[in-house]
Design an enzyme around this catalytic site. Sequence first.
Site, PDB file in Angstrom:
ATOM      1  N   CYS B 155      -0.254   3.808  -4.353  1.00  0.00           N
ATOM      2  CA  CYS B 155      -1.596   4.258  -3.987  1.00  0.00           C
ATOM      3  C   CYS B 155      -2.569   4.163  -5.157  1.00  0.00           C
ATOM      4  CB  CYS B 155      -1.530   5.683  -3.444  1.00  0.00           C
ATOM      5  SG  CYS B 155      -0.592   6.832  -4.456  1.00  0.00           S
ATOM      6  N   TYR B 156      -2.156   4.614  -6.331  1.00  0.00           N
ATOM      7  CA  TYR B 156      -3.062   4.510  -7.478  1.00  0.00           C
ATOM      8  C   TYR B 156      -3.371   3.052  -7.801  1.00  0.00           C
ATOM      9  CZ  TYR B 156      -2.364   9.505  -8.543  1.00  0.00           C
ATOM     10  OH  TYR B 156      -2.341  10.878  -8.504  1.00  0.00           O
TER      11      TYR B 156
END
Lengths: 345, 345, 345, 345
Positions: B155-156
């Site tokens: 996600c990051y």
Amino acid sequence: MEATKVAILGASGYTGMELVRLLLGHPAAQITAATSRSNAGRRIEEVFPRFSQLPGSQLPFIEPDMEAVVASGATVAFLALPHGAAAQYATELLEKGLRVIDLSADFRLREAATYEDFYGETHPAPDLLTTAVYGLPEVHGEAIAAARLVASPGCYPTSILLPLIPLLREGLIDPATIVANSLSGVSGAGRKADPALLFVECNESMRAYGLPRHRHLSEIEQELSTAAGKSVTITFVPHLIPVNNGICTTTTAMLEGDLASVEHALRSTYENSSFVRLLGTGACPDTKNVTHTNFIDIGWQHDERTGRLLLLSAEDNLGKGAAGQAVQSFNIMTGLPDMTGLGTV
Amino acid sequence: MEATKVAILGASGYTGMELVRLLLGHPAAQITAATSRSNAGRRIEEVFPRFSQLPGSQLPFIEPDMEAVVASGATVAFLALPHGAAAQYATELLEKGLRVIDLSADFRLREAATYEDFYGETHPAPDLLTTAVYGLPEVHGEAIAAARLVASPGCYPTSILLPLIPLLREGLIDPATIVANSLSGVSGAGRKADPALLFVECNESMRAYGLPRHRHLSEIEQELSTAAGKSVTITFVPHLIPVNNGICTTTTAMLEGDLASVEHALRSTYENSSFVRLLGTGACPDTKNVTHTNFIDIGWQHDERTGRLLLLSAEDNLGKGAAGQAVQSFNIMTGLPDMTGLGTV
Amino acid sequence: MEATKVAILGASGYTGMELVRLLLGHPAAQITAATSRSNAGRRIEEVFPRFSQLPGSQLPFIEPDMEAVVASGATVAFLALPHGAAAQYATELLEKGLRVIDLSADFRLREAATYEDFYGETHPAPDLLTTAVYGLPEVHGEAIAAARLVASPGCYPTSILLPLIPLLREGLIDPATIVANSLSGVSGAGRKADPALLFVECNESMRAYGLPRHRHLSEIEQELSTAAGKSVTITFVPHLIPVNNGICTTTTAMLEGDLASVEHALRSTYENSSFVRLLGTGACPDTKNVTHTNFIDIGWQHDERTGRLLLLSAEDNLGKGAAGQAVQSFNIMTGLPDMTGLGTV
Amino acid sequence: MEATKVAILGASGYTGMELVRLLLGHPAAQITAATSRSNAGRRIEEVFPRFSQLPGSQLPFIEPDMEAVVASGATVAFLALPHGAAAQYATELLEKGLRVIDLSADFRLREAATYEDFYGETHPAPDLLTTAVYGLPEVHGEAIAAARLVASPGCYPTSILLPLIPLLREGLIDPATIVANSLSGVSGAGRKADPALLFVECNESMRAYGLPRHRHLSEIEQELSTAAGKSVTITFVPHLIPVNNGICTTTTAMLEGDLASVEHALRSTYENSSFVRLLGTGACPDTKNVTHTNFIDIGWQHDERTGRLLLLSAEDNLGKGAAGQAVQSFNIMTGLPDMTGLGTV
């Protein structure tokens, strides 16, 4: 302990409410006047049922009538008013002999031109700018003690300035590389009926705002420049986060010394500061540890891969970032121990 | 539309749950096997009452038995497993002829040494690293179409890479000055009974964590370096925020071109990307606009005072940051339109 | 599937937004007109960035001009307007031949006198009260199919009526002992700039409100009385809870039969109802399983110590409690399967 | 004011944490021992960074060794332990001459049989049941003053008992019709690593639980029966709500007198009670006004249509519902003014 009589102007916003909370519980202060246009005639406890049955909470709000404020016997006035309005009342109260602690932005800048540049208005009382003391007690404590007009700093500036100032003074970071990302609770936006601040709009939401030139940059850069001994310009990105209270700031800059010097600079600067808690390297301050207090927690870390220093700070935007800090200045101005009325967690 | 039979391994965490949600509703996929050690024998709808009465939700979870997965007829397997475990199953499934979309970190890095450096373990299946395709469809779409093993990004990384890659390719920012601050919802930390993830600990709390060297830096820097054509090292500060879903990332870097070139680079790169919404300069993406979707919203701004470019992105950590992105790769691999099964908001 | 052209009046509140969401994604509906006084001229995707880039989201909002609505070709109109305003437009649209699904309270009551009693105003279009069908599809499905004017029920009534109606029809509880406690998410209060609905006021807060005679009691008691075959009066206590979406209702009444009869009455009534999920005895419905869906989850329990039956229900106030239910009626009115456009979770 | 030395057993749960908070700030108490199996050896301020730098927060936690507790000089012990464990330590401490304030359920019931019925275990120290005083200061204040063993009530009971007791004593409501619906913040479930208590599970969720026979019914009905002078059995429905702190209870019952008598009974009972704030008829208590305090706010209303009385109460589950109430008993036991150490809001 004999109580100092105090007035709170603009007492029904979130900062005003926190001032009321702290001063109702303050052993050496007595609220003799609290103004609120929208609540004039209603008792404090009616407007803030939370404070019901506390001694002093039966006081009715009054209109912002400076004669009445003076007549109440108040010798210190806290101003929790919008910028612009604050300057007008401050002038009048100072003339009448009161000491003023202003929580607005009106007297935080030394240069009227900077005010005009960032706030888009001619400064309403430029003569007072040299009189005013920037109310960051850890930096300007002595001047605050003697001040007649204290310009109490905002929430973002406090969270950015306290970690940075000791390092800039010692030249331990490169000021040109400073980037500050701040996360603010929603009370920081004030108690206004703005649809963007509705529960449903803020809950389950995270976003930056106010880019790229937030007004508070003006006071942040003024104080950083003083510390660095040269003009400092930084990047600052505020974000709105679904918590009621709290500021969590992460500041990065290229380290120009070693980590031990950073630690030494911070520890020696704040060793006698009651409200600055240095968590040391490796710790990440959490706003939940400072909400409803006057503490600011500070951690730091060396990102060796990039050479950057990470500075982490957490405070309550209404506490150390507003009302708590103002009461801390009040304590200094009236010769009380720092923690008076600010010791509860 | 004939449905492709799919298996989900590790289906009872938050990413697994989102995969189940998306694939139950996908018009061209049929879940034939879902594994979960802790829930084996229970039906999907028992474990996730939200999905009750949906077609397919009566399927019982099974133990992670690869024979049974193959016997279910699945030709594509999604792996939502801890790193390490994923590599083991992936090897077996590939040998049996399935195509694998792995949502763990196991195959995201091209160098086994980097894996060992960041994850502290010898890579369990280094031979597959050259086979695997980094599953960022906007960047590696063609390779994904033909891939047998897709390493779907975290996600990051997704929130940081998509805004930066077009600019690094064009040399529009100075890679040495990149600082990324990310805010993550709590589901990003997984569904584990960790006291730090309790409601009371996270609510009314904001804090950085995982400093200074988060594991995802390894894949972020790998992909940024490819885009820049040289080694890139960045500072990355993740924060934990009390929302269920969402990543809000603010990335700053010194601008080395003009803002028009930035806009051009972004628009030309993503003009055919269904899930990248370019909000333009001045807009601040809000996670509430992307939760439970596969969109990533991107805004940008020039901080003229400092010369920095601000890049702002928002996505759902479980959507474009995990399960949605994996389904997007599935669509590409099976020749379906991008939006298939991902069009709802 | 040929799409029915639909109009949404009052499309920029929370219910309107949910209608837009559902109808943009509906395979057999096409929004041809969306009205909003405050947003006229702006595109749907500007007002609701969440919907950006979805087909249909480029449609601009228009003023509530009925000529323009008709000219758009819409044959069904959804009214998400304040009570009073809805009646006026409904009259005009019905005259022009459109079918109307009204989400306000204007046509929910059969007696104009009851309306006046609870809403404090003379009913604006009493002649239409006999035409209107109370739009609870599980109860009035056949009438809805043929209706020209559907009065779609509110969120509280739906959560209270669906568990109670089968039991009152069978005489399984004592109607004089019914007490309903409901918990509502904040979106139920609408999208109005009311200080009481600010994030800071609602977060970390729980409170009852609207006592002792909430307006929705009128429609609740009307429908309960029909089911019981005699006049029913109940106690209803709504509470405001810091979640965006959801209604959680707990209803108690003295059991006059046995638990098996209760289960039989519920199961036989709802065996063909797509959106009523009966969790059985012992289960406690959780709003998180129904948010953003059209499901209502129902559980029940016998408190043998007191002889009371506990009925527990959970729905999304904007879904089954408003927009979802209206779309369910639309599906029935246009001969579509129940789940059309309502199947995603 | 000379400080009483106190011990806290089980000091690292949420109730323990609140006891630590209150007693660190208490002007007439000094914590000399704090036990925690899981944190033995760590200082209070390490485990609770919020309390860092407060006087007394450097005290290290110790194992629950009663010899050490006695050696610390403590003369009063607060027990914030699971039921069962509390009884064992209480016996030992009482033998050694300490006074004990137990916050568990172990000594709240007068009948060992009732304990066994509701808690499923033989009572571990039945002889002490006659010694123990039910620690509701507004009801048993005199007995508390002299008590050696105080059984401090739970959060739900306090919120239900205080509004009801005066009315049952006067026969103003029909006890057979009492239904209490309570909403609890998540801290009420304790600080345990239970997946159901994770942030993501509780946030955006509302649900009933623990039906139909919550353990606290035993003490609620015991005290209600005493007040009514006859056996009382009630329906009680607890709900879990996504706030950290707070209990909001709505109790309904058929009114058997008039509203003026209700008001008189409440006002005359609580006129000298520092912590009961009677908001009057028409007001709806909000938990946000009582969190982190020892207040309980009570409102009431007559539902004339049904003849029911509505009783509304709000308290902090960790404050008046647990630790605050225990400190209130401590004040009474040691002859201090009620508000000592409990006056901050």
